[in-house]
Scaffold this active site. Structure first.
Site, mmCIF file in Angstrom:
data_model
loop_
_atom_site.group_PDB
_atom_site.id
_atom_site.type_symbol
_atom_site.label_atom_id
_atom_site.label_comp_id
_atom_site.label_asym_id
_atom_site.label_seq_id
_atom_site.Cartn_x
_atom_site.Cartn_y
_atom_site.Cartn_z
ATOM 1 N N TYR A 226 17.064 29.677 8.073
ATOM 2 C CA TYR A 226 15.980 30.282 8.605
ATOM 3 C C TYR A 226 15.876 30.323 9.837
ATOM 4 O O TYR A 226 15.960 29.157 10.431
ATOM 5 C CB TYR A 226 14.613 29.779 7.775
ATOM 6 C CG TYR A 226 14.534 30.073 6.124
ATOM 7 C CD1 TYR A 226 14.272 31.389 5.851
ATOM 8 C CD2 TYR A 226 14.616 28.964 5.526
ATOM 9 C CE1 TYR A 226 14.308 31.508 4.421
ATOM 10 C CE2 TYR A 226 14.506 29.276 3.858
ATOM 11 C CZ TYR A 226 14.310 30.474 3.567
ATOM 12 O OH TYR A 226 14.071 30.725 2.159
ATOM 13 N N LYS B 282 0.842 -1.440 0.208
ATOM 14 C CA LYS B 282 0.148 -0.088 -0.119
ATOM 15 C C LYS B 282 0.923 1.265 -0.006
ATOM 16 O O LYS B 282 2.220 1.056 0.306
ATOM 17 C CB LYS B 282 -0.927 0.014 1.235
ATOM 18 C CG LYS B 282 -0.224 0.002 2.524
ATOM 19 C CD LYS B 282 -1.115 0.029 3.709
ATOM 20 C CE LYS B 282 -0.123 0.075 5.107
ATOM 21 N NZ LYS B 282 -1.122 -0.378 6.411
HETATM 22 C C1 LIG Z 1 -0.233 -1.568 7.019
HETATM 23 C C2 LIG Z 1 -0.901 -2.805 7.122
HETATM 24 C C3 LIG Z 1 -0.183 -3.866 7.461
HETATM 25 C C4 LIG Z 1 1.630 -3.712 7.777
HETATM 26 O O1 LIG Z 1 1.854 -3.041 8.485
HETATM 27 P P1 LIG Z 1 3.604 -3.062 9.032
HETATM 28 O O2 LIG Z 1 3.795 -2.303 10.371
HETATM 29 O O3 LIG Z 1 4.135 -2.050 8.085
HETATM 30 O O4 LIG Z 1 4.161 -4.298 8.980
HETATM 31 C C5 LIG Z 1 -0.474 -5.067 7.937
HETATM 32 N N1 LIG Z 1 -2.011 -4.999 7.802
HETATM 33 C C6 LIG Z 1 -2.707 -4.219 7.575
HETATM 34 C C7 LIG Z 1 -4.089 -4.351 8.006
HETATM 35 C C8 LIG Z 1 -2.378 -2.700 7.184
HETATM 36 O O5 LIG Z 1 -3.081 -1.898 7.096
#
Ligand SMILES: *Cc1c(COP(=O)(O)O)cnc(C)c1O
Length: 364
Positions: free
Chosen positions: A255, A37
């Site tokens: 800055y 994702k």
């Molecule tokens: C993003 C996500 C993961 C992965 O989590 P990590 O901490 O990056 O391993 C697993 N399960 C769900 C439902 C997620 O949304």
């Protein structure tokens, strides 16, 4: 043509593969959803898919249209929609493209009932809210879900939940207890573990694990480094020094003048700023490496530039390689350490990589 501004993100497909294999050895007997994702946590969805094409048991992401694009590009493994469908119109794609879909609310089940096709099996991940309190069925709403599921006779159901503190002190036992109470006498497949649970809580592996951050080589834990876990960094953000300022004690940098030189200093100016995704809130002292040596930032990060202390790196000058995070020509800097200094996590650094940063593939 690749531009000449020296900033690059270097993505290493071999590191993603090696990290996937580590997830495999740490999830014995389980299937593995490679979580891609958020554009593979900023690494590029397609780069991650190519790195794992012949390897991953399945790919997990959010958007139905991205899942369809994967299918159309010939990805044949299962694809999981981590939040399920967002509208009734997406049922068609779920059916036609054989997508596995999370159901976290009754409305999603109603859409599926209305859009199902009698001859097509549906692969559903029924999400239980075991204490995260974002998505999923509770003791109050689960009976209705089971009732609706009777109207989906061809559904193959997996029970899933997500842990709120697998990386922290509370751990997962309290959530597993709630999960078991909700699941009752369920003996079917389960999917429970994210990266932290894979690495720290073997009891939670269930049938399918869901590693995300570990694939990209960062640690899910504040108290254990990626290197100690055997993870290889998949993203390196690298640039060069483009100018050096010799400043007197008492001079300020950048800055707002938030850094005052305590002594005469050499300050290296690096082609990288917050418009590239480097966190503006990174304070004085955030680690980076220049010409093979570790040093730290001075002054506020600006849009296109940041400054660092090169007083004790005599070899540093215009053109010297800089590693902002990862493993580059400039040296090695764990993204987790940059994130910790900036009060965030490597997840956010990776996801924030800006589209203007050119990407190259492979190791240095
Ligand atoms: C993003 C996500 C993961 C992965 O989590 P990590 O901490 O990056 O391993 C697993 N399960 C769900 C439902 C997620 O949304």
């Amino acid at each position: 043509m690749m531009g000449r501004r020296p900033l690059r993100a270097r993505i290493d497909p071999a590191a993603i593969r090696a990290n996937y294999r580590l997830a495999q050895t740490r999830s014995p007997g389980a299937g593995i959803w490679a979580v891609i994702k958020a554009d593979a946590y900023g690494h590029g969805q397609w780069r991650a898919v190519e790195a794992l094409r012949g390897e991953a048991d399945g790919f997990a992401l959010l958007e139905c249209e991205n899942a369809v694009a994967l299918r159309e590009a010939g990805v044949s493994q299962p694809i999981l929609l981590l939040e399920g469908i967002f509208a009734a119109a997406e049922v068609t794609a779920v059916v036609e493209y054989r997508l596995t879909t999370v159901v976290h609310c009754a409305e999603q089940l109603e859409w599926l009932i209305a859009g199902q096709r009698p001859e097509q099996p549906l692969r559903l991940y029924l999400k239980l809210n075991s204490g995260m309190n974002r998505l999923g069925f509770t003791a109050a709403t689960l009976p209705r879900a089971w009732e609706l599921l009777r109207r989906l006779p061809r559904a193959e159901v997996t029970l899933m939940t997500h842990f709120a503190d697998a990386d922290g002190e509370r751990g997962i036992d309290w959530q597993l207890e709630r999960f078991r109470a909700l699941a009752g006498d369920w003996r079917g497949p389960l999917s429970l573990a994210n990266s932290a649970a894979i690495l720290r809580h073997p009891a939670a592996h269930g049938g399918w694990t869901r590693p995300g951050i570990m694939l990209y080589g960062a640690s899910p834990f504040a108290d254990q480094s990626a290197a100690a876990l055997g993870l290889a960094p998949a993203m390196t953000l690298e640039s060069r020094i483009i100018a050096v300022q010799d400043i007197a004690a008492g001079e300020r940098v950048g800055y707002g003048g938030i850094f005052t030189a305590p002594r005469p200093m050499r300050v290296g100016i690096v082609a990288c700023g917050y418009a590239d995704g480097y966190p503006r809130h990174a304070p004085n002292g955030t680690p980076l490496a220049v010409a093979g040596q570790c040093t730290s930032t001075v002054g506020r990060v600006s849009m296109d530039l940041l400054a660092c202390d090169v007083t004790d790196i005599p070899a540093a000058g215009p053109g010297s390689p800089v590693t902002l995070w990862g493993e580059g020509e400039g040296g090695t800097v764990p993204a987790d350490e940059v994130a910790a200094a900036a009060g965030t996590i490597a997840y956010e650094l990776f996801c924030a990589l800006a589209p203007r940063v050119p990407v190259v593939l492979g190791k240095i």
